[in-house]
Write a protein that holds these residues in place. Structure first.
Motif: not given
Length: 208
Positions: A3-4, A11-14, A66-67, A91-92
């Motif tokens: 969520k950062n 946002r960066t996806a885990d 959260g998308y 994504l990275g």
């Protein structure tokens, strides 16, 4: 999904978030909501040629990470309205780059994303002249350039272009005024894989 937010509101996806997104129909749902705006599961099903049961299920999965989110104050208990959560999805990350599962999920997502972008460009080439008014045809930009640069220079350009596109998108997000229509903004900058990197010991040269 993390969520950062970064400095651009993205946002960066885990890894779990990547796996949740790495499904063709889910990518289609994200694309449809991004392009055409909020919609219902049944409306998306009709647009995508799927069953409303399938779109409803996958929308709920996207919501968990959260998308997408339900549109506040719209819809009923039987029919929910959905919208894409604003902001880019990165994504990275260093962690995912060292994970084969993360790299595999990223490849699936990028292939599906590229498929939709290429389809849009092909559609413009094939039908744009017949469908669009002159002012829209004149506003189209399809251009490219090839240069020799360092990784740092490419990263700097990518940052400048990304900032410009994101600012433009934020400025006009949600706009529904007379004369407006959905528009795709695309940009890519990447090294040519069969090209050769000039060794650091070589004397720099510029093309005349």
């Amino acid at each position: 999904m993390e969520k950062n937010l970064d400095e651009h509101g993205g946002r960066t996806a885990d890894l779990d978030g990547l796996k949740a997104l790495a499904h063709p129909l889910r990518m289609q749902l994200i694309e449809a909501l991004s392009t055409y705006g909020e919609d219902t599961a049944s409306g998306l099903a009709e647009r995508l040629g799927e069953s409303s049961g399938a779109t409803s299920y996958h929308l709920r999965q996207l919501e968990k990470h959260g998308y997408v989110r339900e549109v506040e104050g719209r819809g009923t208990g039987r029919e929910r309205w959905w919208e894409r959560v604003p902001g880019p999805i990165h994504l990275g990350s260093a962690e995912l780059d060292h994970s084969e599962a993360g790299r595999a999920a990223s490849r699936v997502i990028m292939r599906e994303w590229l498929h939709h972008r290429e389809s849009g460009v092909r559609d413009i080439i094939e039908r744009g002249h017949d469908v669009l008014a002159p002012e829209w045809r004149e506003a189209i930009a399809l251009q490219s350039a090839s240069v020799h640069v360092t990784a740092e220079q490419l990263e700097q350009l990518n940052e400048r272009v990304s900032t410009l596109i994101l600012e433009f998108a934020r400025e006009h997000r949600g706009q529904r005024i007379p004369g407006s229509r959905p528009v795709h903004l695309q940009y890519s900058g990447f090294p040519v894989l069969d090209g050769v990197e000039i060794p650091a010991t070589t004397t720099p040269q510029k093309e005349s």
